[in-house]
Design a protein around this motif. Structure first.
Motif, PDB file in Angstrom:
ATOM      1  N   ALA A  33       0.831  -1.203   0.000  1.00  0.00           N
ATOM      2  CA  ALA A  33       0.000   0.000   0.000  1.00  0.00           C
ATOM      3  C   ALA A  33       0.868   1.256   0.000  1.00  0.00           C
ATOM      4  O   ALA A  33       0.614   2.215  -0.749  1.00  0.00           O
ATOM      5  CB  ALA A  33      -0.936  -0.010   1.208  1.00  0.00           C
ATOM      6  N   PHE A  34       1.923   1.262   0.830  1.00  0.00           N
ATOM      7  CA  PHE A  34       2.839   2.407   0.819  1.00  0.00           C
ATOM      8  C   PHE A  34       3.557   2.522  -0.522  1.00  0.00           C
ATOM      9  O   PHE A  34       3.738   3.625  -1.048  1.00  0.00           O
ATOM     10  CB  PHE A  34       3.846   2.288   1.961  1.00  0.00           C
ATOM     11  N   ALA A  35       3.965   1.404  -1.074  1.00  0.00           N
ATOM     12  CA  ALA A  35       4.650   1.427  -2.367  1.00  0.00           C
ATOM     13  C   ALA A  35       3.744   1.972  -3.467  1.00  0.00           C
ATOM     14  O   ALA A  35       4.233   2.569  -4.443  1.00  0.00           O
ATOM     15  CB  ALA A  35       5.130   0.025  -2.727  1.00  0.00           C
ATOM     16  N   ARG A  36       2.455   1.791  -3.310  1.00  0.00           N
ATOM     17  CA  ARG A  36       1.495   2.296  -4.296  1.00  0.00           C
ATOM     18  C   ARG A  36       1.014   3.699  -3.961  1.00  0.00           C
ATOM     19  O   ARG A  36       0.062   4.190  -4.552  1.00  0.00           O
ATOM     20  CB  ARG A  36       0.305   1.333  -4.405  1.00  0.00           C
ATOM     21  N   ARG A  82      -1.480  -4.692  -5.746  1.00  0.00           N
ATOM     22  CA  ARG A  82      -0.251  -4.056  -6.220  1.00  0.00           C
ATOM     23  C   ARG A  82      -0.416  -3.182  -7.450  1.00  0.00           C
ATOM     24  O   ARG A  82       0.473  -2.382  -7.749  1.00  0.00           O
ATOM     25  CB  ARG A  82       0.832  -5.101  -6.481  1.00  0.00           C
ATOM     26  N   ASN A  83      -1.522  -3.296  -8.164  1.00  0.00           N
ATOM     27  CA  ASN A  83      -1.753  -2.420  -9.311  1.00  0.00           C
ATOM     28  C   ASN A  83      -2.743  -1.304  -9.006  1.00  0.00           C
ATOM     29  O   ASN A  83      -3.181  -0.595  -9.916  1.00  0.00           O
ATOM     30  CB  ASN A  83      -2.248  -3.247 -10.506  1.00  0.00           C
ATOM     31  N   THR A  84      -3.079  -1.144  -7.733  1.00  0.00           N
ATOM     32  CA  THR A  84      -4.032  -0.113  -7.317  1.00  0.00           C
ATOM     33  C   THR A  84      -3.298   1.187  -7.004  1.00  0.00           C
ATOM     34  O   THR A  84      -2.322   1.182  -6.250  1.00  0.00           O
ATOM     35  CB  THR A  84      -4.806  -0.572  -6.067  1.00  0.00           C
ATOM     36  N   ASP A  85      -3.758   2.281  -7.565  1.00  0.00           N
ATOM     37  CA  ASP A  85      -3.166   3.585  -7.283  1.00  0.00           C
ATOM     38  C   ASP A  85      -3.733   4.112  -5.967  1.00  0.00           C
ATOM     39  O   ASP A  85      -4.926   4.391  -5.863  1.00  0.00           O
ATOM     40  CB  ASP A  85      -3.478   4.563  -8.417  1.00  0.00           C
ATOM     41  N   LEU A  86      -2.861   4.241  -4.973  1.00  0.00           N
ATOM     42  CA  LEU A  86      -3.291   4.724  -3.653  1.00  0.00           C
ATOM     43  C   LEU A  86      -2.637   6.062  -3.311  1.00  0.00           C
ATOM     44  O   LEU A  86      -2.540   6.421  -2.139  1.00  0.00           O
ATOM     45  CB  LEU A  86      -2.943   3.680  -2.587  1.00  0.00           C
ATOM     46  N   SER A  87      -2.224   6.792  -4.301  1.00  0.00           N
ATOM     47  CA  SER A  87      -1.481   8.038  -4.091  1.00  0.00           C
ATOM     48  C   SER A  87      -2.206   8.985  -3.136  1.00  0.00           C
ATOM     49  O   SER A  87      -3.341   9.401  -3.392  1.00  0.00           O
ATOM     50  CB  SER A  87      -1.255   8.747  -5.420  1.00  0.00           C
ATOM     51  N   GLY A  88      -1.539   9.296  -2.003  1.00  0.00           N
ATOM     52  CA  GLY A  88      -2.065  10.245  -1.036  1.00  0.00           C
ATOM     53  C   GLY A  88      -3.237   9.750  -0.224  1.00  0.00           C
ATOM     54  O   GLY A  88      -3.808  10.514   0.568  1.00  0.00           O
ATOM     55  N   ARG A  89      -3.591   8.491  -0.361  1.00  0.00           N
ATOM     56  CA  ARG A  89      -4.798   7.988   0.303  1.00  0.00           C
ATOM     57  C   ARG A  89      -4.487   7.460   1.706  1.00  0.00           C
ATOM     58  O   ARG A  89      -3.370   7.064   2.024  1.00  0.00           O
ATOM     59  CB  ARG A  89      -5.427   6.844  -0.512  1.00  0.00           C
ATOM     60  N   THR A  90      -5.513   7.446   2.538  1.00  0.00           N
ATOM     61  CA  THR A  90      -5.474   6.749   3.819  1.00  0.00           C
ATOM     62  C   THR A  90      -6.132   5.399   3.640  1.00  0.00           C
ATOM     63  O   THR A  90      -7.245   5.306   3.122  1.00  0.00           O
ATOM     64  CB  THR A  90      -6.212   7.548   4.905  1.00  0.00           C
ATOM     65  N   VAL A  91      -5.439   4.351   4.048  1.00  0.00           N
ATOM     66  CA  VAL A  91      -5.965   2.994   3.956  1.00  0.00           C
ATOM     67  C   VAL A  91      -6.348   2.523   5.354  1.00  0.00           C
ATOM     68  O   VAL A  91      -5.578   2.679   6.306  1.00  0.00           O
ATOM     69  CB  VAL A  91      -4.915   2.046   3.349  1.00  0.00           C
TER      70      VAL A  91
END
Length: 230
Positions: A33-36, A82-91
């Motif tokens: 998640a951090f890597a994404r 791993r192919n999900t864009d999580l840029s700037g998001r809170t998970v």
């Protein structure tokens, strides 16, 4: 460095330094998640709490163990994430063992969450901070999960400065019951590809530290001095 290895039920005191290990799959997923691009990972106490956080913060991304469910955006699978864009998001993450282990030691002075993909970074941070006594929380199977114990023992030896062949530890993890169940498709919300991703040694150069922020247990990336990205 003095290390002890305990399951969640065996935690009877508040450790000064705790390393919470969940290889298959919570803290492999969190690292991905951090890597994404995720900014932080909130470790929820229950599924209900995760859904309540989602209701208050619709832009947050929720994930859980098991099959997809209403209100949850993702499942606890590195291959599916791993192919999900999580840029700037809170998970917001809720799992059966990993998140439970971190919440069990939330009052420790330092809480690191680890798996093989961040093993060297975790060990490096422990060396950098000269941690003398470390409690490794082996989250799976009441402290008996072979993949978690192998990872914890490997990190402990590296944190102590030993030159270690990772091969035997990775083979133990790869032969574990959890790995077999993932390969066989027994666990819902996963894929056999998860096994290889969970056994990628040092895939990422950051460690992950959790601390209480505004009553939430929040996991964030941490770099260390010798990290390539530091």
């Amino acid at each position: 460095m003095e290390a002890r290895f305990l399951g969640i039920p065996e935690l009877t005191d508040v450790p000064v330094v705790a390393v919470v290990v969940d290889v298959m799959r919570a803290y492999t997923v969190a690292a991905w998640a951090f890597a994404r691009g995720a900014e932080r990972v909130v470790l929820a106490e229950s599924l209900e709490d995760a859904l309540a956080l989602k209701a208050r913060h619709p832009a947050w991304v929720t994930l859980k163990d098991g099959s997809p469910a209403p209100g949850f955006d993702l499942v606890n699978s590195p291959a599916l994430l791993r192919n999900t864009d999580l840029s700037g998001r809170t998970v917001v993450q809720k799992t059966t063992a990993g998140t439970v282990g971190a919440l069990a030691v939330k009052d420790a002075s330092l809480v690191l969450c680890a798996s093989f993909v961040v093993a060297e970074a975790t060990a490096g941070l422990l060396r950098e901070r000269a941690c003398e006594r470390v409690t490794f929380v082996v989250t799976g199977e009441g402290g008996r999960a072979e993949e978690d114990l192998a990872c914890a023992q490997y990190i402990a030896r590296r944190a102590g400065g030993d030159a270690v062949d990772a091969g035997p530890y990775l083979r133990r993890a790869g032969a574990s019951r959890s790995a077999d169940e993932l390969r066989q498709g027994v666990r819902e919300g996963s894929t056999p590809e998860d096994v290889a991703l969970c056994l990628e040694l040092d895939r990422f150069s950051f460690a992950m530290a959790a601390a209480v922020e505004d009553s939430l247990m929040v996991l964030r990336q941490v770099t260390w001095t010798d990290s390539p990205s530091a």
